[in-house]
Design an enzyme around this catalytic site. Sequence first.
Site, PDB file in Angstrom:
ATOM      1  N   GLY A 165       0.829  -1.217   0.000  1.00  0.00           N
ATOM      2  CA  GLY A 165       0.000   0.000   0.000  1.00  0.00           C
ATOM      3  C   GLY A 165       0.862   1.265   0.000  1.00  0.00           C
ATOM      4  O   GLY A 165       2.081   1.210  -0.177  1.00  0.00           O
ATOM      5  N   ILE A 219       8.912 -14.276  -5.145  1.00  0.00           N
ATOM      6  CA  ILE A 219       9.211 -15.704  -5.104  1.00  0.00           C
ATOM      7  C   ILE A 219       8.107 -16.503  -5.800  1.00  0.00           C
ATOM      8  O   ILE A 219       8.299 -17.657  -6.119  1.00  0.00           O
ATOM      9  CB  ILE A 219       9.434 -16.262  -3.673  1.00  0.00           C
ATOM     10  CG1 ILE A 219       8.260 -15.967  -2.758  1.00  0.00           C
ATOM     11  CG2 ILE A 219      10.729 -15.778  -3.097  1.00  0.00           C
ATOM     12  CD1 ILE A 219       8.303 -16.804  -1.503  1.00  0.00           C
ATOM     13  N   ASP A 220       6.957 -15.871  -6.038  1.00  0.00           N
ATOM     14  CA  ASP A 220       5.876 -16.597  -6.714  1.00  0.00           C
ATOM     15  C   ASP A 220       6.181 -16.836  -8.192  1.00  0.00           C
ATOM     16  O   ASP A 220       5.525 -17.644  -8.840  1.00  0.00           O
ATOM     17  CB  ASP A 220       4.559 -15.818  -6.605  1.00  0.00           C
ATOM     18  CG  ASP A 220       4.001 -15.803  -5.196  1.00  0.00           C
ATOM     19  OD1 ASP A 220       4.601 -16.462  -4.330  1.00  0.00           O
ATOM     20  OD2 ASP A 220       2.979 -15.138  -4.959  1.00  0.00           O
TER      21      ASP A 220
END
Length: 473
Positions: A165, A219-220
């Site tokens: 955010g 890391i995804d």
Amino acid sequence: MGSSVNSKPKVIKGPAGYVLEDVPHFSDYIPELPTHSNPLQDNPAYSVVKQYFVHVDDSVPQKIIAHKDSPRGVHFRRAGPRQRVYYEADEVQAAIVTCGGLCPGLNTVIRELVCGLNNMYGVKKVMGINGGYKGFYAHNTIALTPKSVNDIHKRGGTVLGSSRGGHDTTKIVDSIQDRGINQVYIIGGDGTQRGASRIFEEVRRRGLKVAVVGIPKTIDNDIPVIDKSFGFDTAVEEAQRAINAAHVEAESIENGIGVVKLMGRYSGFIAMYATLASRDVDCCLIPESPFYLEGPGGLLEFVERRLKENGHMVVVIAEGAGQELVSESMQSMAKQDASGNKLLQDVGLWISHKIKDHFAKLKTMTINLKYIDPTYMIRAVPSNASDNVYCTLLAQSAVHGAMAGYTGFTCGLVNGRQTYIPFYRIIEGQNKVIITDRMWARLLSSTNQPSFIIHKPDIAEENKEEQPSESAK
Ligand SMILES: Nc1ncnc2c1ncn2[C@@H]1O[C@H](COP(=O)(O)OP(=O)(O)O)[C@@H](O)[C@H]1O
Ligand SMILES: O=P(O)(O)OC[C@H]1O[C@](O)(COP(=O)(O)O)[C@@H](O)[C@@H]1O
Ligand SMILES: [Mg+2]
């Protein structure tokens, strides 16, 4: 928020269907900027390299599989040092910021940006923005020197801190101007690169000579176009340790089941690669491949069968898998984090309870289930050797690009080569496991798990309902 009129993509076409999706350059919107010869030509380490400077026409193809008559296709600008640079060393005021979730290798990228700027281009003024995007306007900055970052690559996390955010384009670009920053290195995932693109548009609208450079982190592995993101290899390696532990536990007890939850909000790459690497996994569940529990071909039937065959089993589940099932059964509403990402329910815990309940009702088999959630442990480790080298090359490519006057780009590996990719290509979608591709087929054949497609009773029923009756045609 910044300008609503975004700059147009720079697309250059050549013979035989050649397309270069080029990145913006200062010369596109600031006329007659002075250039200087690249100081690397006098650097003893680099001056011996033949053709050290990248040729202006070098580009890297996005697709390397070609057919005899196929067009040459989309290319990206090759990264690396250029003969002429757009800054003198003492003119540069660089800033580095890390945003979004943690990822192994963040500190290595920070270190190599600072050292690359200093050692290759003699840049001394580098500041760290504290705590992600909001740090531009809400926190003090941190002075970064080769000495202060010397050892940080051995630590996990980010020495600069991070956040979700708080992206306010106007306030960020005001801060860039007020602090005299003229190179911004923004390390982060898909959300961060969207934010970086907005910063670039506003910088361009104001006509500022500020290079805005993205370095992709997650890391995804869900960032499109690039081969893979840094930290991914480390995460897969670390996931192995959890899978190993689950396997040891499951194997040591009668009807032992190990359930391991891995990260992967929308993309199941860590789960898929960790499963393929481990060979101990009996079933891998990812967000891209919906599954179901009950009935023929369902997960519970498969668990029963595996236990009967082998006496133990390991299930790997990506955190984003089966979220519809969890929400359905817990009747919960979808929530979001500060960046607008879906907040997930603990599918690992949920599936563990479902398996336990099933066998408790069945009464014919006593199971021993151990649930392991290593997600934050995996994310917090320092990067491994190959990721460290990868981070170094990415950081150096970023520095070369900024010094050469390129801006509004993300650095990335495409078919094994460092490239500069325009922001719009990075933020247009998400990289996902394609379950009709060979890699997922390899996984299915290695685990021999159900594909959850053919036998699903609900799907068969739905299809029946959707078939219009003869009279309705
Ligand atoms: N569409 C967007 N426009 C501007 N900023 C964004 C956008 N999406 C995310 N951000 C900002 O990028 C930062 C990181 O985003 P987040 O989704 O949390 O992580 P990641 O970059 O790893 O995907 C946050 O500060 C968030 O406010
Ligand atoms: O709990 P947090 O810190 O918000 O992060 C959780 C998320 O961060 C990740 O590790 C990475 O996501 P981002 O790359 O978007 O930061 C996801 O796998 C996970 O869902
Ligand atoms: Mg993200």
